[in-house]
Write a protein that holds these residues in place. Structure first.
Motif, PDB file in Angstrom:
ATOM      1  N   VAL A   7     -19.224  13.535 -34.246  1.00 42.98           N
ATOM      2  CA  VAL A   7     -17.811  13.708 -34.580  1.00 42.98           C
ATOM      3  C   VAL A   7     -17.167  12.341 -34.377  1.00 42.98           C
ATOM      4  O   VAL A   7     -16.969  11.893 -33.249  1.00 42.98           O
ATOM      5  CB  VAL A   7     -17.142  14.780 -33.695  1.00 42.98           C
ATOM      6  N   ILE A   8     -16.860  11.687 -35.483  1.00 47.36           N
ATOM      7  CA  ILE A   8     -16.463  10.282 -35.463  1.00 47.36           C
ATOM      8  C   ILE A   8     -14.948  10.109 -35.617  1.00 47.36           C
ATOM      9  O   ILE A   8     -14.357  10.592 -36.592  1.00 47.36           O
ATOM     10  CB  ILE A   8     -17.188   9.511 -36.588  1.00 47.36           C
ATOM     11  N   ASP A   9     -14.340   9.442 -34.669  1.00 49.32           N
ATOM     12  CA  ASP A   9     -12.957   8.928 -34.750  1.00 49.32           C
ATOM     13  C   ASP A   9     -11.882   9.976 -35.052  1.00 49.32           C
ATOM     14  O   ASP A   9     -10.864   9.643 -35.671  1.00 49.32           O
ATOM     15  CB  ASP A   9     -12.864   7.801 -35.782  1.00 49.32           C
ATOM     16  N   ILE A  47     -21.885  15.000 -30.169  1.00 52.94           N
ATOM     17  CA  ILE A  47     -21.544  13.649 -29.715  1.00 52.94           C
ATOM     18  C   ILE A  47     -20.191  13.252 -30.296  1.00 52.94           C
ATOM     19  O   ILE A  47     -20.012  13.209 -31.512  1.00 52.94           O
ATOM     20  CB  ILE A  47     -22.642  12.645 -30.113  1.00 52.94           C
ATOM     21  N   CYS A  48     -19.270  12.960 -29.403  1.00 52.10           N
ATOM     22  CA  CYS A  48     -17.919  12.523 -29.772  1.00 52.10           C
ATOM     23  C   CYS A  48     -17.895  10.999 -29.749  1.00 52.10           C
ATOM     24  O   CYS A  48     -18.168  10.383 -28.717  1.00 52.10           O
ATOM     25  CB  CYS A  48     -16.911  13.090 -28.781  1.00 52.10           C
ATOM     26  N   ILE A  49     -17.572  10.419 -30.888  1.00 52.34           N
ATOM     27  CA  ILE A  49     -17.520   8.960 -31.004  1.00 52.34           C
ATOM     28  C   ILE A  49     -16.058   8.568 -31.204  1.00 52.34           C
ATOM     29  O   ILE A  49     -15.389   9.072 -32.101  1.00 52.34           O
ATOM     30  CB  ILE A  49     -18.400   8.482 -32.174  1.00 52.34           C
ATOM     31  N   GLN A  50     -15.584   7.662 -30.335  1.00 49.97           N
ATOM     32  CA  GLN A  50     -14.185   7.257 -30.381  1.00 49.97           C
ATOM     33  C   GLN A  50     -14.079   5.749 -30.579  1.00 49.97           C
ATOM     34  O   GLN A  50     -14.785   4.981 -29.929  1.00 49.97           O
ATOM     35  CB  GLN A  50     -13.480   7.659 -29.087  1.00 49.97           C
ATOM     36  N   HIS A  51     -13.183   5.377 -31.476  1.00 52.09           N
ATOM     37  CA  HIS A  51     -12.978   3.970 -31.807  1.00 52.09           C
ATOM     38  C   HIS A  51     -12.045   3.311 -30.800  1.00 52.09           C
ATOM     39  O   HIS A  51     -11.035   3.885 -30.403  1.00 52.09           O
ATOM     40  CB  HIS A  51     -12.398   3.841 -33.219  1.00 52.09           C
ATOM     41  N   ILE A  52     -12.392   2.101 -30.413  1.00 44.64           N
ATOM     42  CA  ILE A  52     -11.561   1.275 -29.542  1.00 44.64           C
ATOM     43  C   ILE A  52     -11.034   0.101 -30.359  1.00 44.64           C
ATOM     44  O   ILE A  52     -11.796  -0.554 -31.080  1.00 44.64           O
ATOM     45  CB  ILE A  52     -12.370   0.730 -28.344  1.00 44.64           C
ATOM     46  N   ASP A  53      -9.734  -0.161 -30.251  1.00 42.14           N
ATOM     47  CA  ASP A  53      -9.122  -1.347 -30.852  1.00 42.14           C
ATOM     48  C   ASP A  53      -8.006  -1.795 -29.921  1.00 42.14           C
ATOM     49  O   ASP A  53      -6.913  -1.225 -29.915  1.00 42.14           O
ATOM     50  CB  ASP A  53      -8.581  -1.039 -32.245  1.00 42.14           C
ATOM     51  N   GLU A  54      -8.308  -2.798 -29.105  1.00 43.16           N
ATOM     52  CA  GLU A  54      -7.337  -3.264 -28.104  1.00 43.16           C
ATOM     53  C   GLU A  54      -6.066  -3.781 -28.753  1.00 43.16           C
ATOM     54  O   GLU A  54      -4.979  -3.664 -28.175  1.00 43.16           O
ATOM     55  CB  GLU A  54      -7.974  -4.313 -27.203  1.00 43.16           C
TER      56      GLU A  54
END
Length: 165
Positions: A7-9, A47-54
């Motif tokens: 499960v993406i973003d 699986i949970c996939i989370q995007h990081i963008d500082e």
């Protein structure tokens, strides 16, 4: 075959950016949630996939980084954080899937023409079989969703359910 559900973003930051995107995410969740339930019933990884963008303050601990309440991800599910479109690039995803004995990934989430496509190709690069779950990917372009589903191997929820049960 041992599949895992990716499960993406599907994160709060991407809701409300525009009406088409919000509706697309909500529509995808209607297919992702029953798939999560099916995978849990079959004791298959979610699986949970989370995007990081500082630069956009999209980081752990911030509200917009979190998954929406409507998505049935649990803290006990595997969580992977990524900084690139391809969820396999510089993350522990490959090793995690290998440790779980997974050889196939069912791909869902956001955004069809970016992270979904990049992760699909990334799965092939590490010798996994990627499959997109139809109606479970989102974008702010409905044409792009159809295109991405049409050019990749994909499966409907009904067919996946029949195959797994």
């Amino acid at each position: 075959m041992k599949p895992a559900l990716l499960v993406i973003d599907v994160q709060k930051a991407f809701f409300g950016l525009n009406p088409v995107m919000t509706q697309s995410l909500n529509d995808a969740i209607e297919y992702i949630n029953p798939t999560i339930k099916l995978f849990r019933k079959k004791q298959l990884p979610v699986i949970c996939i989370q995007h990081i963008d500082e630069n956009d303050d999209l980081v752990p601990g911030q509200e917009k980084f979190e998954v929406p309440d409507s998505l049935h991800i649990l803290p006990s599910d595997v969580h992977i954080h990524k900084i690139y479109g391809n969820a396999f690039n510089k993350t522990p995803l490959t090793e995690t899937l290998r440790d779980l004995g997974v050889d196939t990934v069912i791909i869902t989430g956001f955004c069809a023409e970016y992270c979904i496509t990049s992760t699909y190709r990334g799965a092939m690069d590490v010798d996994l079989t990627p499959v997109i779950l139809r109606s479970a990917i989102a974008s702010d372009s409905l044409e792009n969703i159809k295109f991405v589903e049409d050019i990749h191997d994909s499966v409907t929820f009904g067919a996946l359910k029949k195959f797994l049960e």
